[in-house]
Design a protein around this motif. Sequence first.
Motif, PDB file in Angstrom:
ATOM      1  N   SER A 166      41.522  72.796  94.434  1.00 33.81           N
ATOM      2  CA  SER A 166      41.894  74.195  94.179  1.00 33.81           C
ATOM      3  C   SER A 166      41.465  74.657  92.807  1.00 33.81           C
ATOM      4  N   ARG A 167      41.546  73.779  91.831  1.00 33.44           N
ATOM      5  CA  ARG A 167      41.185  74.170  90.471  1.00 33.44           C
ATOM      6  C   ARG A 167      39.687  74.384  90.325  1.00 33.44           C
ATOM      7  N   ALA A 168      38.895  73.498  90.937  1.00 40.65           N
ATOM      8  CA  ALA A 168      37.436  73.612  90.836  1.00 40.65           C
ATOM      9  C   ALA A 168      36.854  74.512  91.921  1.00 40.65           C
ATOM     10  N   HIS A 169      37.702  74.964  92.846  1.00 40.58           N
ATOM     11  CA  HIS A 169      37.277  75.829  93.960  1.00 40.58           C
ATOM     12  C   HIS A 169      36.175  75.169  94.789  1.00 40.58           C
ATOM     13  N   THR A 170      36.370  73.886  95.116  1.00 38.65           N
ATOM     14  CA  THR A 170      35.407  73.169  95.948  1.00 38.65           C
ATOM     15  C   THR A 170      36.057  72.794  97.271  1.00 38.65           C
ATOM     16  N   LEU A 171      35.221  72.703  98.278  1.00 42.92           N
ATOM     17  CA  LEU A 171      35.654  72.338  99.617  1.00 42.92           C
ATOM     18  C   LEU A 171      34.554  71.513 100.259  1.00 42.92           C
ATOM     19  N   ARG A 172      34.910  70.357 100.788  1.00 40.43           N
ATOM     20  CA  ARG A 172      33.918  69.527 101.457  1.00 40.43           C
ATOM     21  C   ARG A 172      34.577  68.764 102.595  1.00 40.43           C
ATOM     22  N   ILE A 173      33.750  68.305 103.520  1.00 37.71           N
ATOM     23  CA  ILE A 173      34.243  67.520 104.631  1.00 37.71           C
ATOM     24  C   ILE A 173      34.113  66.047 104.258  1.00 37.71           C
ATOM     25  N   ALA A 174      35.120  65.265 104.568  1.00 37.76           N
ATOM     26  CA  ALA A 174      35.176  63.874 104.126  1.00 37.76           C
ATOM     27  C   ALA A 174      34.111  63.027 104.825  1.00 37.76           C
ATOM     28  N   PRO A 175      33.685  61.943 104.195  1.00 38.30           N
ATOM     29  CA  PRO A 175      32.774  61.004 104.875  1.00 38.30           C
ATOM     30  C   PRO A 175      33.389  60.505 106.174  1.00 38.30           C
TER      31      PRO A 175
END
Length: 269
Positions: A166-175
């Motif tokens: 939330s702080r870095a505003h990143t979103l990714r799908i896990a390995p």
Amino acid sequence: MATIIKEKQNLTYLQWSHVRSSSGTAGTFLKATSTLDGEKKYYKLSNFDSVKGVIGYECVNEIIVDRLLDIFGVEHLPYELINADIEIEDSIFNTYLCASTDFKKAGESKIALDDYYRTNCEPGESHYDFCVRQGWKNYIDTMIAIDFIILNRDRHGANIEILRNSRAHTLRIAPLFDHGVSLLNSCYTQDDLESFDILADKSCNNFIGSFSCLDNLSLMDPKHKPLRHKLHASDKDIIFGDLHDIISETRIDKTWNMIFERYKIYENL
């Protein structure tokens, strides 16, 4: 390549929690955690029966699929296979178990894909189309291909995770992770192995697409197959070279034939 620790370890200090199988198999899956020098480690057992002890092959399957994903160049959670003494309900058992570390980066939290879908999907949007809109098409197509090749019966919505900072505003799908309920995991006896149809289209607990791993291949564009590398007959030794004293030759040969024959179906789409 996934490592195997064959020298027996004393892990009787681990505290195991019961997680019921979501795939309909008999018995229980057990998990534990430990923290050493600030690093958290996650452990899991193959299918456990309170009378017979560890009866499953899920942990070995994790290593087999780990190495298969290495060959295909697919990002995944790496596992170790460890020969260990463990204690459950005041009894000591010797088994091979799996260990892994956390794939979350500092500051990330995780949410299951099914929960993320429920709060962010558009009306009538399929699970697959939602993932494509999020920019995860290649990831999902790769997962579908792998799950067909290994006949993964347990790709429910919590076995795909979204990682947020939330702080870095990143979103990714896990390995990719959790491939134990696949291959020949339901085969406990020689008769089970001999009668198992390696090309059968068994009903699987898939969040994406249908319950058929074969039908799910039709979601992909056949002109843009997601697996970047080819599988060759010589790869059998890479995957199984140090497993000969852990599982039977019959299981090794049938597992390899299953992987290779199903891979050829994928390749010939």
